[in-house]
Enzyme design. Structure first.
Site, short mmCIF file in Angstrom:
data_model
loop_
_atom_site.label_atom_id
_atom_site.label_comp_id
_atom_site.label_asym_id
_atom_site.label_seq_id
_atom_site.Cartn_x
_atom_site.Cartn_y
_atom_site.Cartn_z
N HIS A 1 0.81 -1.25 -0.06
CA HIS A 1 0.05 0.07 0.06
C HIS A 1 0.85 1.34 -0.05
CE1 HIS A 1 -3.31 2.50 1.02
NE2 HIS A 1 -2.86 3.11 1.70
N GLU A 2 1.74 1.40 1.00
CA GLU A 2 2.60 2.53 1.10
C GLU A 2 3.50 2.61 -0.19
OE1 GLU A 2 1.67 4.60 2.98
OE2 GLU A 2 0.58 3.49 4.46
N HIS B 1 1.87 4.61 -2.93
CA HIS B 1 1.90 6.11 -2.63
C HIS B 1 3.42 6.52 -3.09
CE1 HIS B 1 -1.77 6.27 -0.61
NE2 HIS B 1 -1.49 5.70 0.20
#
Length: 392
Positions: free
Chosen positions: A40-41, A44
């Site tokens: 997920h990170e 980003h």
């Protein structure tokens, strides 16, 4: 996260119980949550890099750093002691939830151009959207890998067994009948049948059936029953009292595997959205919601079944993580996207005071939700029952 297995059979359950060693819950939890937070990170982070934004910190876990290093771009990579999430803090961010730092506009021009708040709204939205989308893409790739390795599962919506005394028997359904539609929605696979009725709270279902070339329609009311899985976990579901025939696996190429896995991912997202709507409208009890402790419990259970079951579960949790982060709640990615949509439409950011109050509300809402799911989680592992017995 709404809990409950996706039953392939909606008639009988296995009564064999599996013992899971205590250490496997902890290890399984780390094996599930750690990679998914990273995925997920990293979504980003990598899109931020493509957009020319500097990342000051990339953290798996919260709190004090256990281990870490700083790369040549000046990004601090670290692991925190509390393994309940993670964050990327971009240049110009005040904190881990991307609230802008008050001093970012005073930075030198070159340095300011690489901060997150200085980017046009479409870039900021793309960076935020990348996290949940990466979770969904990760799940699609995992499912596609399974389908290419083992073949795509084929389970036609044909009844392989009818439970005595069930709603299906009362409606006259028989072995060999093909379920064509439920409530007007076409049924292509038997898996779609429990998805249509098991989590729909026992509402009457209009079922179109094909038998020997003829078609007819029956209306039946699924019956609420408590399903117990192999680990003793219980969930209330609506069943109509049928089971499938044997499952087959069809070899597929990469394109067909991706198409099938995308459909699988969409089905799970749709069910998650339906369950969430039922929680919000009070149709479903919040006692069914689970949090980190329940994920840890289920992680250990799936790990005890072997790597295949664990990897499949990781993909399932990844979809939930991506879906939940898209909800328009301040402090979640969806909340940021809501503000960026406002900014794109009005050609100016939402008032700073409104954003501040929204994030305060989001913080309170998330803390309240964590307290509720933690209470539920403790109940699911028998803590409250043990306390009640001690008091009694």
């Amino acid at each position: 996260m709404p809990h409950g297995a996706r039953p392939r059979s909606i008639l009988w359950t296995d009564t064999n119980m599996h013992d899971v060693p205590l250490w496997l819950y902890f290890v399984g939890f780390l094996l599930v949550l750690g990679p998914l937070v990273f995925v997920h990170e990293y979504g980003h982070y990598i899109v931020g890099r493509w957009c020319g934004v500097k990342a000051d910190a990339f953290s798996i876990g919260f709190g004090r750093r256990i281990v870490g290093w700083t790369d040549r771009r000046g990004t601090e990579w670290k692991i925190g002691w509390l393994p309940l999430g993670g964050y990327v803090q971009f240049a110009g961010d005040r904190d881990a939830v991307s609230q802008p730092d008050a001093g970012w506009q005073t930075l030198p021009t070159e340095e300011r151009s690489h901060t997150f708040p200085a980017q046009p709204v479409w870039k900021r939205a793309l960076i935020v959207l990348a996290g949940p989308l990466t979770n969904l893409l990760f799940a699609i790739l995992v499912f596609a890998g399974f389908f290419m390795a083992y073949g795509a599962p084929a389970l036609p919506p044909v009844i392989g067994g009818v439970q005595a005394g069930s709603a299906a028997e009362a409606a006259g359904l028989r072995v060999g009948d093909r379920i064509v539609r439920i409530d007007g929605q076409a049924i292509e696979s038997f898996d779609a049948i429990p998805n249509m009725v098991a989590y729909d709270l026992g509402r009457p279902a209009v079922i179109e059936v094909e038998r020997g070339g003829d078609r007819f329609t029956v209306t039946l009311k699924p019956r609420i029953t408590t399903i117990t899985d192999d680990f003793g976990n219980k969930a209330d579901m609506a069943i109509i009292g049928i089971r499938s025939g044997p499952i087959t696996h069809t070899p597929v190429g990469p394109l067909a595997a991706v198409q099938a896995s995308a459909a699988q991912t969409w089905d799970i997202m749709r069910l998650t959205g339906k369950a969430l709507g039922q929680f919000l409208t009070g149709q479903r009890s919040v006692k069914e919601m689970g949090g980190p402790l329940r994920i840890a419990k289920q992680s250990g259970e799936q790990a005890s079944l072997g790597p295949t079951a664990l990897i499949w579960f990781i993909a399932f949790v990844s979809i939930n993580l991506g879906f939940i982060n898209l909800l328009p709640l301040p402090m979640l990615d969806g909340g940021h996207l809501l503000f960026y949509a406002y900014e794109a439409i009005r050609r100016r950011p939402a008032p700073a005071e409104a954003q501040e109050w929204a994030f305060r509300f989001g913080f309170v809402a998330i803390v309240t939700l964590m307290l509720v799911v933690t209470f539920n989680d403790l109940g699911s592992i028998g803590v409250w029952d043990r306390i009640a017995r001690l008091i009694g």
